[in-house]
Design a protein around this motif. Sequence first.
Motif, PDB file in Angstrom:
ATOM      1  N   LEU A  47       0.832  -1.203   0.000  1.00 19.67           N
ATOM      2  CA  LEU A  47       0.000   0.000   0.000  1.00 19.67           C
ATOM      3  C   LEU A  47       0.870   1.258   0.000  1.00 19.67           C
ATOM      4  O   LEU A  47       0.620   2.196  -0.766  1.00 19.67           O
ATOM      5  CB  LEU A  47      -0.948   0.015   1.204  1.00 19.67           C
ATOM      6  N   ALA A  48       1.898   1.283   0.837  1.00 23.58           N
ATOM      7  CA  ALA A  48       2.800   2.439   0.898  1.00 23.58           C
ATOM      8  C   ALA A  48       3.489   2.639  -0.450  1.00 23.58           C
ATOM      9  O   ALA A  48       3.569   3.762  -0.953  1.00 23.58           O
ATOM     10  CB  ALA A  48       3.829   2.263   2.010  1.00 23.58           C
ATOM     11  N   LYS A  49       3.977   1.556  -1.033  1.00 24.40           N
ATOM     12  CA  LYS A  49       4.639   1.655  -2.346  1.00 24.40           C
ATOM     13  C   LYS A  49       3.683   2.187  -3.409  1.00 24.40           C
ATOM     14  O   LYS A  49       4.056   3.028  -4.232  1.00 24.40           O
ATOM     15  CB  LYS A  49       5.202   0.298  -2.766  1.00 24.40           C
ATOM     16  N   PHE A  50       2.455   1.689  -3.392  1.00 27.61           N
ATOM     17  CA  PHE A  50       1.458   2.133  -4.363  1.00 27.61           C
ATOM     18  C   PHE A  50       1.171   3.624  -4.205  1.00 27.61           C
ATOM     19  O   PHE A  50       1.142   4.367  -5.188  1.00 27.61           O
ATOM     20  CB  PHE A  50       0.170   1.311  -4.205  1.00 27.61           C
ATOM     21  N   LEU A  51       0.965   4.076  -2.963  1.00 24.98           N
ATOM     22  CA  LEU A  51       0.665   5.491  -2.725  1.00 24.98           C
ATOM     23  C   LEU A  51       1.866   6.380  -3.080  1.00 24.98           C
ATOM     24  O   LEU A  51       1.696   7.469  -3.641  1.00 24.98           O
ATOM     25  CB  LEU A  51       0.233   5.702  -1.273  1.00 24.98           C
ATOM     26  N   ILE A  52       3.064   5.918  -2.768  1.00 20.38           N
ATOM     27  CA  ILE A  52       4.273   6.668  -3.129  1.00 20.38           C
ATOM     28  C   ILE A  52       4.380   6.778  -4.643  1.00 20.38           C
ATOM     29  O   ILE A  52       4.688   7.851  -5.183  1.00 20.38           O
ATOM     30  CB  ILE A  52       5.529   6.014  -2.521  1.00 20.38           C
ATOM     31  N   LEU A  53       4.112   5.693  -5.341  1.00 18.79           N
ATOM     32  CA  LEU A  53       4.146   5.727  -6.803  1.00 18.79           C
ATOM     33  C   LEU A  53       3.120   6.714  -7.350  1.00 18.79           C
ATOM     34  O   LEU A  53       3.424   7.485  -8.265  1.00 18.79           O
ATOM     35  CB  LEU A  53       3.901   4.324  -7.378  1.00 18.79           C
ATOM     36  N   LEU A  54       1.916   6.725  -6.790  1.00 19.49           N
ATOM     37  CA  LEU A  54       0.897   7.680  -7.238  1.00 19.49           C
ATOM     38  C   LEU A  54       1.339   9.122  -7.023  1.00 19.49           C
ATOM     39  O   LEU A  54       1.166   9.974  -7.904  1.00 19.49           O
ATOM     40  CB  LEU A  54      -0.428   7.429  -6.522  1.00 19.49           C
ATOM     41  N   VAL A  55       1.914   9.400  -5.859  1.00 18.76           N
ATOM     42  CA  VAL A  55       2.399  10.754  -5.574  1.00 18.76           C
ATOM     43  C   VAL A  55       3.523  11.124  -6.546  1.00 18.76           C
ATOM     44  O   VAL A  55       3.564  12.233  -7.068  1.00 18.76           O
ATOM     45  CB  VAL A  55       2.846  10.882  -4.098  1.00 18.76           C
ATOM     46  N   ALA A  56       4.421  10.192  -6.799  1.00 23.45           N
ATOM     47  CA  ALA A  56       5.516  10.447  -7.746  1.00 23.45           C
ATOM     48  C   ALA A  56       4.965  10.739  -9.139  1.00 23.45           C
ATOM     49  O   ALA A  56       5.395  11.710  -9.797  1.00 23.45           O
ATOM     50  CB  ALA A  56       6.479   9.262  -7.788  1.00 23.45           C
ATOM     51  N   LEU A  57       4.025   9.935  -9.593  1.00 22.73           N
ATOM     52  CA  LEU A  57       3.439  10.151 -10.921  1.00 22.73           C
ATOM     53  C   LEU A  57       2.728  11.501 -10.999  1.00 22.73           C
ATOM     54  O   LEU A  57       2.808  12.200 -12.018  1.00 22.73           O
ATOM     55  CB  LEU A  57       2.488   9.014 -11.277  1.00 22.73           C
ATOM     56  N   GLU A  58       2.046  11.875  -9.925  1.00 22.58           N
ATOM     57  CA  GLU A  58       1.391  13.186  -9.883  1.00 22.58           C
ATOM     58  C   GLU A  58       2.420  14.305 -10.059  1.00 22.58           C
ATOM     59  O   GLU A  58       2.210  15.251 -10.806  1.00 22.58           O
ATOM     60  CB  GLU A  58       0.643  13.363  -8.565  1.00 22.58           C
ATOM     61  N   HIS A  59       3.556  14.171  -9.403  1.00 23.81           N
ATOM     62  CA  HIS A  59       4.567  15.223  -9.477  1.00 23.81           C
ATOM     63  C   HIS A  59       5.317  15.209 -10.811  1.00 23.81           C
ATOM     64  O   HIS A  59       5.742  16.265 -11.288  1.00 23.81           O
ATOM     65  CB  HIS A  59       5.480  15.176  -8.254  1.00 23.81           C
ATOM     66  N   PHE A  60       5.456  14.055 -11.432  1.00 23.62           N
ATOM     67  CA  PHE A  60       5.993  14.035 -12.796  1.00 23.62           C
ATOM     68  C   PHE A  60       5.010  14.711 -13.756  1.00 23.62           C
ATOM     69  O   PHE A  60       5.409  15.410 -14.688  1.00 23.62           O
ATOM     70  CB  PHE A  60       6.293  12.610 -13.270  1.00 23.62           C
ATOM     71  N   TYR A  61       3.721  14.525 -13.525  1.00 24.64           N
ATOM     72  CA  TYR A  61       2.705  15.180 -14.351  1.00 24.64           C
ATOM     73  C   TYR A  61       2.765  16.697 -14.162  1.00 24.64           C
ATOM     74  O   TYR A  61       2.682  17.449 -15.135  1.00 24.64           O
ATOM     75  CB  TYR A  61       1.318  14.632 -14.004  1.00 24.64           C
ATOM     76  N   ILE A  62       2.916  17.129 -12.927  1.00 21.79           N
ATOM     77  CA  ILE A  62       3.054  18.570 -12.666  1.00 21.79           C
ATOM     78  C   ILE A  62       4.310  19.098 -13.352  1.00 21.79           C
ATOM     79  O   ILE A  62       4.285  20.190 -13.939  1.00 21.79           O
ATOM     80  CB  ILE A  62       3.070  18.859 -11.147  1.00 21.79           C
ATOM     81  N   LEU A  63       5.403  18.338 -13.306  1.00 23.90           N
ATOM     82  CA  LEU A  63       6.622  18.719 -14.031  1.00 23.90           C
ATOM     83  C   LEU A  63       6.292  18.946 -15.500  1.00 23.90           C
ATOM     84  O   LEU A  63       6.678  19.959 -16.076  1.00 23.90           O
ATOM     85  CB  LEU A  63       7.697  17.645 -13.893  1.00 23.90           C
ATOM     86  N   TYR A  64       5.589  17.993 -16.099  1.00 19.08           N
ATOM     87  CA  TYR A  64       5.245  18.122 -17.513  1.00 19.08           C
ATOM     88  C   TYR A  64       4.442  19.398 -17.768  1.00 19.08           C
ATOM     89  O   TYR A  64       4.740  20.157 -18.687  1.00 19.08           O
ATOM     90  CB  TYR A  64       4.457  16.898 -17.998  1.00 19.08           C
ATOM     91  N   LEU A  65       3.406  19.624 -16.971  1.00 22.01           N
ATOM     92  CA  LEU A  65       2.566  20.810 -17.175  1.00 22.01           C
ATOM     93  C   LEU A  65       3.367  22.096 -17.028  1.00 22.01           C
ATOM     94  O   LEU A  65       3.198  23.030 -17.822  1.00 22.01           O
ATOM     95  CB  LEU A  65       1.398  20.808 -16.191  1.00 22.01           C
TER      96      LEU A  65
END
Length: 125
Positions: A4-22
């Motif tokens: 669960l922790a790994k999954f949530l960390i991955l989601l947060v990381a992906l969100e921040h990569f998306y923000i990087l892109y934007l």
Amino acid sequence: MSILAKFLILLVALEHFYILYLEMYGTESKTTQKMFNLDLEFLRDERVKKMLGNQGLYNGFLASGLIWSLIEATEYQVQIAVFFIVCIICAAFYGSVTVSKRIFILQGVPAILALIALLLPLLIS
């Protein structure tokens, strides 16, 4: 570290990569206009593009740190994850105070959930 922790960390990381892109590459997109509540004329200003690019780079560093924590195979894995998650929570809090409460909801809450998932096994053992 729990699944669960790994999954949530991955989601947060992906969100921040998306923000990087934007912020770095999608500066003038409709999504960026809507997400940051900024008009296109403002986003076309080269000074604004540089500022957003800088912010995007920082979001990329945070996301990269979270990915590092997921692939780290030493006893420091949790500490690395906690450091980067706490950085995101602090940034979300600051953004909510200075820009919009929405920042805390979109960025802070997922990071807090990841932090809870990281620390809960340590607290209950």
